[in-house]
Design an enzyme around this catalytic site. Structure first.
Site, PDB file in Angstrom:
ATOM      1  N   ASP A  21       0.845  -1.188   0.000  1.00  0.00           N
ATOM      2  CA  ASP A  21       0.000   0.000   0.000  1.00  0.00           C
ATOM      3  C   ASP A  21       0.884   1.243   0.000  1.00  0.00           C
ATOM      4  O   ASP A  21       1.823   1.347   0.803  1.00  0.00           O
ATOM      5  CB  ASP A  21      -0.912   0.003   1.230  1.00  0.00           C
ATOM      6  CG  ASP A  21      -2.003   1.047   1.132  1.00  0.00           C
ATOM      7  OD1 ASP A  21      -2.441   1.346   0.010  1.00  0.00           O
ATOM      8  OD2 ASP A  21      -2.421   1.558   2.179  1.00  0.00           O
ATOM      9  N   THR A  30      -8.712  -5.739   3.789  1.00  0.00           N
ATOM     10  CA  THR A  30      -8.604  -4.865   2.632  1.00  0.00           C
ATOM     11  C   THR A  30      -9.558  -5.406   1.581  1.00  0.00           C
ATOM     12  O   THR A  30      -9.415  -6.547   1.139  1.00  0.00           O
ATOM     13  CB  THR A  30      -7.168  -4.838   2.074  1.00  0.00           C
ATOM     14  OG1 THR A  30      -6.272  -4.351   3.084  1.00  0.00           O
ATOM     15  CG2 THR A  30      -7.073  -3.951   0.848  1.00  0.00           C
TER      16      THR A  30
END
Length: 398
Positions: A116, A245
């Site tokens: 990320d 996620t």
């Protein structure tokens, strides 16, 4: 134009054709492509030799197909387009179209690694102003490299999967306590799915982005801000991010986004050579965030300071290898206005400025809340392409 009923004029028309994985009536997982409100069963199409991909379309996830590389991706896309536009193929293909409402959508890839990033200048500056008032909003390194961290591949889930409120340590007036997060947040992001791997020790150039990246998904990187605030110094995100996620069920191929290429924001100071691309391009993706069915924000991806190609180049500059199924996300997408932010941390300015959601005044997520992120992109000849939505509902901590 396509002969498929109802698909012309749809944001999932023949210029889009995102890939996904589905099953029907509890059967096995199958690869398909979306056209309007239908799923074209590519496993059946390859079995019937209507499409040829070395058997990769008969697998339960997209990884084997993604590993074949761009020439095969392009050839298969051209063949699918031919099958869906030439009426001569209708008799063979129409029995392989399954109504979207009749299928269960699954995670389309086996996620290898997850990274990320933190690539929106507006988001990074907002976070700096919230947490470090009176100081420069950006840290000294921010404009020199795409900041990122390694996440947890095993907790990447497909859109629609409920998200359990995480439990962890957080600060209190009496010292650290353990309990459910009370500042549960979202991060509206765009994710990039790697198809072609690279060898350990190799570096991927910014110019080779499209040779390695298969397609794009929307991402909600759920975040427990109170857990994160207590744990992140000095090593960064850990339990505040790793619990879930969410990604969309449809992977939009890069080939569908050619008309979305736009000039990326100017970078000052100049970046180092390995991050320099000519032309310097981003993507004109227009996100929307809904909180319990009410739109609260419209983040613009075109404003992202660091581009997907630069993120990939930085990810591998130390020789880290790529694997088929790697997923890397842009970080929170935020624009310059309050109504363009990709997190509720920013929308409510750290919880100090609640917003109205329905009849309630809200800051962070309650149990039962549902967040849905959608996005569109410009397509050819003035058309609009939709990316697969990503949605999730918060359920109570266990």
């Amino acid at each position: 134009m396509t002969w498929v009923t109802g698909a012309d004029g749809s944001p999932y028309g023949v210029t889009n054709l995102p890939y996904g994985v589905f099953r029907r009536d509890g059967g096995p997982s199958r690869i398909g492509v979306r056209i309007g409100s239908w799923v074209f069963d590519l496993a059946a199409a390859e079995a019937a030799e209507l499409v040829l991909a070395a058997g990769a379309l008969c697998r339960p996830v997209l990884n084997d197909f993604m590993a074949l590389g761009r020439p095969q991706w392009t050839a298969v896309r051209q063949r699918i387009t031919e099958l869906l536009t030439d009426p001569a193929h209708r008799a063979a293909v129409e029995p392989l179209l399954v109504p979207l409402d009749d299928v269960e959508l699954l995670l389309p890839i086996e996620v290898a690694d997850y990274v990320d990033f933190y690539s929106s200048e507006h988001h990074a500056a907002n976070v700096g102003r919230i947490f470090r008032p009176g100081q420069p909003p950006l840290l000294p390194n921010w404009k020199h490299l795409p900041i990122g961290y390694h996440g947890r591949a095993g907790t990447v889930v497909v859109s629609g999967t409920p998200v359990t409120r995480p439990t962890g340590q957080r600060a209190s007036a009496e010292g650290p306590v353990t309990g459910p997060s009370v500042r549960l947040d979202i991060e509206a992001e765009v994710g990039f799915v790697v198809g072609v791997p690279s060898a350990l020790g190799d570096r991927v150039s910014v110019d080779d982005f499209a040779e390695h990246v298969f397609g794009v998904v929307l991402v909600n990187d759920w975040s427990a801000r109170d857990i994160q605030a207590w744990e992140y110094q000095p090593l960064g995100p850990f339990l505040g991010k790793s619990f879930a996620t969410s990604v969309s069920a449809w992977v939009t191929p890069l080939d569908a986004l050619g008309d979305a290429n736009v000039a990326a924001p100017e970078q000052d100071p100049p970046v180092l050579d390995y991050l320099r691309a000519v032309p310097h391009l981003g993507l004109d993706l227009r996100l929307a965030v809904e909180w319990n069915g009410e739109q609260v924000s419209e983040p613009p991806f075109a404003t992202m300071y660091w581009t997907p190609a630069q993120q990939l180049a930085h990810l591998t500059v130390n020789g880290a290898s790529l694997r088929t199924g790697d997923l890397y996300a842009s970080g929170t997408v935020s624009g310059p206005q309050r109504g363009q932010v990709g997190s509720f941390l920013e929308l409510t300015w750290g919880g100090a400025e609640p917003v109205k959601v329905g009849d309630e005044s809200r800051t962070f997520l309650n149990d039962g809340d549902t967040v849905t992120i959608t996005a569109t992109a410009p397509g050819p000849d003035g058309t609009t392409i939709a990316l697969g939505e990503v949605s999730g509902t918060v359920r109570p901590a266990r």
